[in-house]
Design an enzyme around this catalytic site. Structure first.
Site, mmCIF file in Angstrom:
data_model
loop_
_atom_site.group_PDB
_atom_site.id
_atom_site.type_symbol
_atom_site.label_atom_id
_atom_site.label_comp_id
_atom_site.label_asym_id
_atom_site.label_seq_id
_atom_site.Cartn_x
_atom_site.Cartn_y
_atom_site.Cartn_z
ATOM 1 N N GLY A 170 12.055 2.332 -56.168
ATOM 2 C CA GLY A 170 11.355 2.808 -55.155
ATOM 3 C C GLY A 170 11.111 1.555 -54.024
ATOM 4 N N GLY A 199 8.350 -0.158 -47.900
ATOM 5 C CA GLY A 199 6.795 0.100 -48.310
ATOM 6 C C GLY A 199 6.262 -0.897 -49.344
ATOM 7 N N GLY A 216 7.044 -1.195 -52.553
ATOM 8 C CA GLY A 216 7.832 -1.539 -53.434
ATOM 9 C C GLY A 216 8.818 -2.843 -52.652
ATOM 10 N N SER A 275 -3.175 3.636 -58.731
ATOM 11 C CA SER A 275 -3.746 3.779 -57.340
ATOM 12 C C SER A 275 -5.288 3.881 -57.713
ATOM 13 C CB SER A 275 -3.286 5.318 -56.581
ATOM 14 O OG SER A 275 -4.290 5.375 -55.625
ATOM 15 N N TYR A 303 -1.593 14.223 -57.390
ATOM 16 C CA TYR A 303 -1.463 12.777 -57.329
ATOM 17 C C TYR A 303 -2.429 11.900 -57.977
ATOM 18 C CZ TYR A 303 -1.275 8.204 -55.078
ATOM 19 O OH TYR A 303 -1.099 6.970 -54.873
#
Length: 262
Positions: free
Chosen positions: A14, A18, A20, A141, A154
């Protein structure tokens, strides 16, 4: 500190934009051969062109594959059979009330945010074991610790990243293969820009995102969003040879949002 990963191959899932993309760029600057992945060939080609412009002489390749399922990982593994470094970055997020999250959404988040990391790590671990050297990094995260009420699905997947990375690190005890999780806080990626200021410019998105941090993540010490590059700096370090004693760790780049010492 000079980080030199010349001769190492790093796959960043990914990574066409961003966090990645910032990680891929940071690793390319260390001399690593970097493999970018994305679902669409046009996005992969665009990211490769941009990275080569930013890092002249970089050795970069790209694979277009949908990593939301096992079939995409076969495409990736066939194209890139070996890797010394795997950064499990691919993921999705969405604001949604709990009562509106259908079973299919729970499954989609699980497949992309958790199983993608499982599949990539499982695919490339045997090669690392044969060399007795490797780096596996899960992009979790701060939401994996501070579960957000408006993104429970998430947060759940990001907690899962922590469990898998810790367990996998323990299973590799005594080897020179490290496994770590990196926990970004609110970060001004393109996805966040689209969420907080759709159609707006970067300056507007940054202002709105910083206001969000101050209002909804008030424990933040830096009182602003991070940049993708700030997150990438941590990832590049844990991929380095210098980070050989760092494994099984949950490394926060959250601006101090999480109210714990550990």
């Amino acid at each position: 500190m000079h980080i030199d990963l010349t001769g190492k191959t790093a796959i960043v899932t990914g990574s066409t934009r961003g966090i990645g993309y910032a990680i891929a760029t940071g690793l390319a600057r260390t001399g690593a051969t970097v493999v970018i992945t994305g679902r669409k060939q046009a996005d992969v080609d665009s990211a490769l062109a941009s990275l080569r412009s930013q890092v002249p002489g970089a050795i970069v390749r790209g694979v277009a594959a949908d990593l939301s399922g096992a079939a995409g990982f076969k495409v990736l593994k066939d194209a890139e059979p070996q890797a010394d470094i795997v950064v499990n970055n691919v993921g999705i997020f969405a604001l949604q009330p709990f009562e509106e999250i259908a079973d299919e959404e729970w499954t989609r988040f699980f497949e992309i945010n958790i199983m993608s990391g499982v599949r990539a790590s499982r695919a490339y671990l045997p090669g690392m074991q044969a060399k007795n050297w490797g780096r596996i990094v899960f992009i979790s995260s701060e939401s994996g610790i501070n579960i957000p009420a408006d993104m429970i699905h998430y947060g759940f997947t990001k907690t899962g990243n922590l469990a898998i990375s810790r367990g996998l690190a323990k299973s590799l005890a005594g080897t020179a293969i490290t496994v770590n999780a990196v926990l970004p806080g609110p970060t001004l990626s393109e996805g966040v820009q689209d969420l907080v200021a759709p159609g707006g410019d970067i300056a507007t998105a940054e202002r709105v995102a910083n206001e969000f941090v101050k209002e909804h993540r008030s424990s933040s010490i830096i009182q602003r969003v991070a940049t993708p590059e700030e997150v990438a700096n941590m990832v590049v370090y844990v991929c380095s040879t210098q980070a050989s004693a760092t494994t099984g760790a949950a490394l926060r780049v959250d601006g101090g949002i999480v109210e714990t010492f550990a």
